[in-house]
Design an enzyme around this catalytic site. Sequence first.
Site, mmCIF file in Angstrom:
data_model
loop_
_atom_site.group_PDB
_atom_site.id
_atom_site.type_symbol
_atom_site.label_atom_id
_atom_site.label_comp_id
_atom_site.label_asym_id
_atom_site.label_seq_id
_atom_site.Cartn_x
_atom_site.Cartn_y
_atom_site.Cartn_z
ATOM 1 N N GLU A 10 -7.725 9.523 -7.716
ATOM 2 C CA GLU A 10 -7.764 9.816 -9.153
ATOM 3 C C GLU A 10 -7.644 11.309 -9.460
ATOM 4 O OE1 GLU A 10 -7.061 7.683 -11.061
ATOM 5 O OE2 GLU A 10 -7.665 5.785 -10.143
ATOM 6 N N ALA A 42 -5.091 2.002 -18.325
ATOM 7 C CA ALA A 42 -3.974 1.338 -17.670
ATOM 8 C C ALA A 42 -4.329 1.144 -16.202
ATOM 9 C CB ALA A 42 -2.702 2.168 -17.782
ATOM 10 N N MET A 43 -3.517 0.346 -15.512
ATOM 11 C CA MET A 43 -3.831 0.032 -14.117
ATOM 12 C C MET A 43 -2.561 -0.004 -13.278
ATOM 13 S SD MET A 43 -6.091 -0.601 -11.874
ATOM 14 C CE MET A 43 -5.562 -0.754 -10.172
ATOM 15 N N GLU A 44 -2.659 0.665 -12.118
ATOM 16 C CA GLU A 44 -1.483 0.929 -11.287
ATOM 17 C C GLU A 44 -1.130 -0.176 -10.305
ATOM 18 O OE1 GLU A 44 -4.497 2.566 -11.042
ATOM 19 O OE2 GLU A 44 -4.985 3.027 -8.955
ATOM 20 N N ASN A 45 -1.449 -1.444 -10.583
ATOM 21 C CA ASN A 45 -1.108 -2.539 -9.664
ATOM 22 C C ASN A 45 0.307 -2.362 -9.099
ATOM 23 O OD1 ASN A 45 -3.483 -3.859 -10.820
ATOM 24 N ND2 ASN A 45 -2.146 -4.194 -12.581
ATOM 25 N N GLU A 91 0.173 6.308 -13.860
ATOM 26 C CA GLU A 91 0.211 5.026 -13.133
ATOM 27 C C GLU A 91 1.386 5.004 -12.173
ATOM 28 O OE1 GLU A 91 -2.518 3.708 -13.490
ATOM 29 O OE2 GLU A 91 -3.078 4.593 -15.415
ATOM 30 N N GLU A 133 -9.173 -3.741 -10.122
ATOM 31 C CA GLU A 133 -9.943 -2.567 -9.713
ATOM 32 C C GLU A 133 -11.203 -2.485 -10.583
ATOM 33 O OE1 GLU A 133 -7.908 1.208 -9.831
ATOM 34 O OE2 GLU A 133 -9.567 2.215 -8.868
ATOM 35 N N HIS A 188 0.588 6.997 -9.088
ATOM 36 C CA HIS A 188 -0.323 6.291 -8.185
ATOM 37 C C HIS A 188 0.443 5.512 -7.111
ATOM 38 C CE1 HIS A 188 -4.467 6.832 -9.247
ATOM 39 N NE2 HIS A 188 -4.400 6.320 -10.453
HETATM 40 N N1 B3K Z 1 -7.216 3.038 -11.495
HETATM 41 C C1 B3K Z 1 -7.413 2.592 -12.857
HETATM 42 C C2 B3K Z 1 -8.845 2.576 -13.279
HETATM 43 C C3 B3K Z 1 -9.568 1.333 -12.949
HETATM 44 C C4 B3K Z 1 -10.937 1.333 -13.594
HETATM 45 C C5 B3K Z 1 -11.775 0.208 -13.100
HETATM 46 N N2 B3K Z 1 -13.049 0.126 -13.785
HETATM 47 C C6 B3K Z 1 -6.627 3.397 -13.823
HETATM 48 C C7 B3K Z 1 -6.186 4.726 -13.360
HETATM 49 O O1 B3K Z 1 -6.965 5.602 -13.059
HETATM 50 O O2 B3K Z 1 -5.011 4.925 -13.267
HETATM 51 ZN ZN ZN Z 2 -5.698 6.747 -11.957
#
Ligand code: B3K
Ligand code: ZN
Length: 867
Positions: A321, A263-266, A299, A122, A302
Site C-alpha cells: 500500500e 476500490a479493489m485490485e483483484n 489499482e 481483502e 497494484h
Molecule cells: N487493497 C484495497 C483495500 C482493501 C481494504 C480491505 N478492508 C484497496 C487498495 O488499497 O487499493
Molecule cells: Zn492499495
Amino acid sequence: MNTDTAPTIYLKDYTPPAWWIDRVDLDFVIAADGTTVTSRLALRRNLEQPAQPLVLDGEELDTLSLTVDGQEVPFLVTERTLTVDALPDQCTLQTVVRIQPDRNTRLSGLYRSRDGYFTQCEAQGFRRITWFLDRPDVMSVYTVTLHADKATFPVLLANGNPVAAGDEANGKHWAKWEDPFKKPAYLFAVVAGKLDVLRDTFTTASGRTVQLAIYVEPGKLDQCPHAMAALEKSMKWDEERFGLECDLDHYMIVAVGDFNMGAMENKGLNIFNTKYVLARPDVATDVDFENIDRVVAHEYFHNWTGNRVTCREWFQLSLKEGLTVFRDQEFGADLHNRQTARIREVRTLRAAQFPEDAGPMAHPIRPESYIEINNFYTATVYEKGAEVIRMIQTLIGRDAFRAGMDEYFRRHDGQAVTCEDFVAAMAAASGFDFSQFMRWYRQPGTPKVTVDGHFDPESRSYTLTLSQSNAKASDEQPYLIPVRVALFAESGALLPGSERTLQLTASSQSFVFNDLAAEPVPSLLRDFSAPVYLDFAYSPEQLALLLAHESDSFNAWEAGQRLATTLILDATAEIAAGRQPQWPETFTAACRRLLQTQAERGAAFVAEALTLPGEGTLAELLAEVNPEALHAARNALRRHLAEQLEGEFSGLYAALTVNEPYAPSREQAGRRALRNVCLGYLLELADAASYRLAASQFAQADNMTDQFAALAALANVNADPCPQREQALADFYAQWQHEALVVDKWLQVQSTSRRPDTLATVKALTAHPAFDLGNPNKVYALIRAFGANLARFHAADGSGYAFMAEQVIALNDRNPQVASRLARSFDRWKKFDAGRQAHARAALERIRDHAGLSRDVAEVVSRALGG
Ligand code: B3K
Ligand code: ZN
C-alpha cells in the site's frame, strides 16, 4: 464478541503454512435462495514444516459435504475453522457450502448490490465464500465456473480469461474463467450482474494487446470515458517510469454503488466504488476527476506492487500500500500539477495521519499486532507508508530507486514477501545502508525535529543544529531523517550552493554552511522531505520572504501556512479569554501580493496558499482544544482577509471566469479553484450581495465544480433566513436526486457545515429518503464527515458524541467495518476539556457495553478507552 475473547495476532508469531494449495477449482450456482459453492482444492503438504492437520478458515458457511480424493472423511467444524486430520501429503479436497449473499450486509465476501452480485475478499473475505487457507502466502491458480439466471444476470465475470460459456435449462447460463497467474485468495473476485460495458484495447510496449472493459450500472456509460482514459494513461506511465507492462489479456473494472472502501485490485477484475469510476463534467468536480485518475492508477499499479509480488502476511500491508500510494502520487503529479499535488498530499497527511499517529490507534507503518486487520487499512499504512517510500527515493536518488524496483521484481516476482525484502532490494541497487532507516517501519508517532540556526560573522559560517524526538516511540533510538534545505539572502535570492539534503542520524547534529556574507533565512524540509513536525523560530518577515521567493513551491506554501497558523492559534487564545483577536499586517500583505501575482505564481498554487490550515490540523498543535474558540478564530481570520482584500477577491473572481468548454485540465482546474476560493472569502462578508453572487454562480454553472463550490459556500451561511441557501439546497437535491454520488455531496455539504444547527440537520437527514444506512458512501458522507466537523461533533453538551455512539451501535451488526470507521471519530477525545471528556467517555462506554460488539469496533473503542 469483545477484545477479551478475540485473540490478538502478533507479527512475531508468523509461521509458514503447513499446507500449500496449488490449484483451486470453484463452481458457483447463484440462486435467489442462496449460492452453492463447490470447491476442489489441490493440496500439498509443506514438508518444510512439522506435520499438522489441515485447518481451513471459514465464516458463516453452511457446509453440505466434504470429500478427500472422492471419499467421505471425518472432519470437525467450529465457528471459524474446519479441521481434517490424517491426510496424505497430496490430495484433492472437495467441499460444498451454501452461502447467503442476499443477506450479507457486511459487504465482505460475496454480496448482493442492486445490479447483481459482487465480491470483496481483502483482507479476509474469501473465507466467507468457501473453506480455505485464507492467508496471502498461500498462492494458487484458479478456475471458476458461474451459473446464474441469464435474463437477470447476463454478465458473468471472474479473474483471468473467459474460456467457455453456454446456456442451461430454466433460463440459466454459465461461464468459465481461468486465471493463469498464481494469486492469494484476497485477490479473488467474481461478478454476476446486469451491467453495461465500455470496451477499448491497449497495446503494450512489447506489442501485446490487452482487452480493457469497464462495467457499470445500466445507463451510466456516458460517465465512463474518463476512467478508461485514466486506465490507459496509467498503463503507459508504468511502462515509462518503471518499465512495468501489463501481463494480462483482459483487464476489467466493475463499478458498484455499495462498497466499503474506494476500490479493489483483484487480479484482472478490479471492483470499484462508483465514486472512483463515474464522472461527467456536470456531476463530478475537478477534484473528483483527479481522484479517479489516481485511484484507477493505484489499482492498476497494484498489479505489480501487490499482485505479482504480494505480502507474506497482513502486517506487511504497507509493502504494497505505501509503495502503491507513492506510485499513484507520482502519476498524479506528472498528470496534473506536481506543485499542488505535493501540497495536497501533505494536507491529507496532517489532517488524517498525524492525528492518528498521536492518538490511541497509533501504530508503525508495519504494525506488530492487531485484533482485526481491517482496522489497519489506515492513513499510517497508506499515506505515511508512501512518505517512507518517498524518503527512500530522496536518500538514494531517482535512478537508484528505479534500479531498486527492478531488483525487487527480479528477486521476488511471484512471491509473498516482507518490507525487509523490499528495502534489501533498494540497498542492493544503491549500496545505501538502510539499517537505521528501518526504524520508520517499527515505531509509531510523528517525530519532531527542532532546528536552531546560528550565524557567526567572524567565520562567515551558519550552523544549523537539528534535534529529534518522538513522544510515541517505545525506544530512544534516533531516526534517519532526510531534511532538504536551502538558504536565502534577505533579498530573497537563493544562495548558490546552499541546496542540500541533510541526513539527520543522531539525536542532535550540526551542519555548517560556509562563506556567507550575512545571516541567511533557512528553508527547511523542502518538498516535505520527511513526515515530521519541524520547529524553527521563524519571524513573520522571514516567512513572508519564503512565501514570496522560495522556488520550492511546497515550502513557499508552508511558509504561508506557518504564518496563518500562528495568527489563528494566537487568536484562539484571545477569543477563549474573551478578547478580540488582533491581526498583524504581514499575512494580509502577503495574501494581497499572492492575489496580485497569481498569473505568475499559478492560480492553483495561490488557491492552496489562501486556504487556511484545517481545524483538525490546528487542533493537533494545541495541548487542550477549545473547538469553539478555534473555529471562531479561523473564521475571524477568513473574515478579516475578506474585509481587507475584498477588492482583490471580487476583481479576480471576475477575471478568472473560464470561457472555454469545461475540461478537467490543469489550467482550467487551477482557475476554477482560485475563483472559488475568492467566492468563499467574499461570502465571509455575510452580505446580501455575496449571497446573490453565490446563488447566481449556483444557477448558472455548467459544471459540478462551480455548482458545488457555490452550494458549499452557501451551506455555511449562518444568517436565518437565508433564501439563497435554502433555495440552493432544495434545487440541488431536486436536480440530482437520481444521481447517487451527487446526493452524497448534498449530504456531506450539510454534515460539514459550520452552522450551529448542523447536528439537528444531520439527524433529520438520517430519516430522509436519500439516506441509507446500508450504503457506505451515504454513511461516510453524512455521519463520518460529521465526525470530522470539529466544532459541531465536539459540542460541549456531548450531543455529537451521543449521536455518533448511536450510529456506531446501529451499524455494528450490519457492517462492522463501516461501524469501526465511524468509531474512529472519537480518537482525539482526550484533547478536549474535562466536560467534553466525560461525555465522550460515556459515549465510548455505551458502545463498549453493547452486547455482541464486533471485534472491529471493540478494538477501536477499547484502545480509545485506554484498554
Ligand atoms: N487493497 C484495497 C483495500 C482493501 C481494504 C480491505 N478492508 C484497496 C487498495 O488499497 O487499493
Ligand atoms: Zn492499495
